[in-house]
Motif scaffolding. Sequence first.
Motif, short mmCIF file in Angstrom:
data_model
loop_
_atom_site.label_atom_id
_atom_site.label_comp_id
_atom_site.label_asym_id
_atom_site.label_seq_id
_atom_site.Cartn_x
_atom_site.Cartn_y
_atom_site.Cartn_z
N ALA A 83 -1.75 -58.48 108.49
CA ALA A 83 -3.04 -58.23 108.02
C ALA A 83 -4.22 -58.96 108.31
O ALA A 83 -5.33 -58.24 108.30
N THR A 84 -4.10 -60.18 108.37
CA THR A 84 -5.16 -61.03 108.49
C THR A 84 -5.76 -60.86 109.99
O THR A 84 -6.91 -60.56 110.05
N GLN A 85 -4.91 -60.60 110.65
CA GLN A 85 -5.22 -60.41 112.14
C GLN A 85 -5.81 -58.99 112.42
O GLN A 85 -6.76 -58.86 112.90
N VAL A 86 -5.29 -57.91 111.55
CA VAL A 86 -6.09 -56.66 111.68
C VAL A 86 -7.47 -56.91 111.10
O VAL A 86 -8.43 -56.25 111.54
N THR A 87 -7.65 -57.49 109.79
CA THR A 87 -9.14 -57.62 109.42
C THR A 87 -10.12 -58.46 110.21
O THR A 87 -10.99 -58.15 110.43
N ALA A 88 -9.51 -59.53 111.17
CA ALA A 88 -10.53 -60.20 112.13
C ALA A 88 -10.87 -59.23 113.21
O ALA A 88 -11.74 -59.70 113.63
N GLY A 148 -11.96 -56.23 112.45
CA GLY A 148 -12.84 -55.35 112.06
C GLY A 148 -12.22 -53.90 111.29
O GLY A 148 -12.93 -53.08 111.10
N ARG A 149 -10.86 -54.24 111.21
CA ARG A 149 -10.19 -52.95 110.70
C ARG A 149 -9.74 -53.13 109.43
O ARG A 149 -9.59 -54.14 108.88
N MET A 150 -9.29 -52.13 108.73
CA MET A 150 -8.76 -52.09 107.16
C MET A 150 -7.42 -52.11 107.02
O MET A 150 -6.84 -50.82 107.34
N PRO A 151 -6.51 -53.28 106.94
CA PRO A 151 -5.24 -53.21 106.65
C PRO A 151 -4.86 -52.49 105.29
O PRO A 151 -5.54 -52.97 104.30
#
Length: 260
Positions: free
Chosen positions: A22-27, A29-32
């Motif tokens: 989830a942290t990588q997805v946030t990085a 610019g996506r919404m996990p």
Amino acid sequence: MKELASRPVVITRPLAQAGAFATQVTAIGRMPVIFPLLEIAPVADSTELRRVLSVLERYALVVFVSPNAIDAAFQFIASWPQAVAIGIVGEGSRLALRRHGVDDAHATIHAPRNSARMDSEELFKALDPEALHGKRVLIVRGQAGRDFLTDMLRDRQVEVEHVTAYQRLLPQIDAEKAAHLRSLIEAGSEWVVTSSEALRNLRQITADALGQDCVVKLQRNEIIVSHQRIAETAHSLGFSHVTVTGSGDERLIAALQSPA
């Protein structure tokens, strides 16, 4: 890109493994959104698991079928015996070993060479069955699963044993979770799925909690999978938009950065 960024990315891994991704997805610019489709629980009685793990030196090779198997087993392993080789089937398992202080400096680690097919068939190709002839191999897993590796090794006179390290359970869905599931489906989410069992659970949960109309909507959502076998499961379950990335979180992240 604005429309892409607004679409939820649903992370379906067990809760303990979802946060880092989830942290990588946030990085990017996506919404996990974390929505586990498998629950991992300890075995009801760990006596046999403890017994087997206390005599690892008797095995020439120990195969862990998943990161869950590694995490469950290493609760009872103080240090890895360097002479015992390890078999894994995905990059997630390599990372799990590192979390427990084990890498190529501590043991010989066998893994599939073909990153597009990280499975037991490819792991078998990476092994030397002749070197294992007449020796013992331990497979650490959840409940009984596919037995391809077992069959292939036994055909070559390798003694194979199994031990159950954890249980895989279907998550319970209450009214609040059902409403959340409906909102994710109706938002046209992208579902990151790294297990065929999780994908089957998604369809079953949706049918049981929300009905067939929602299943049809779900089948139009984007499904991003890490393995061709999971893609085959997705197509058999009626999903029409399936992307196969190959093993490794970096490939999943790359797929999430590209418009579907």
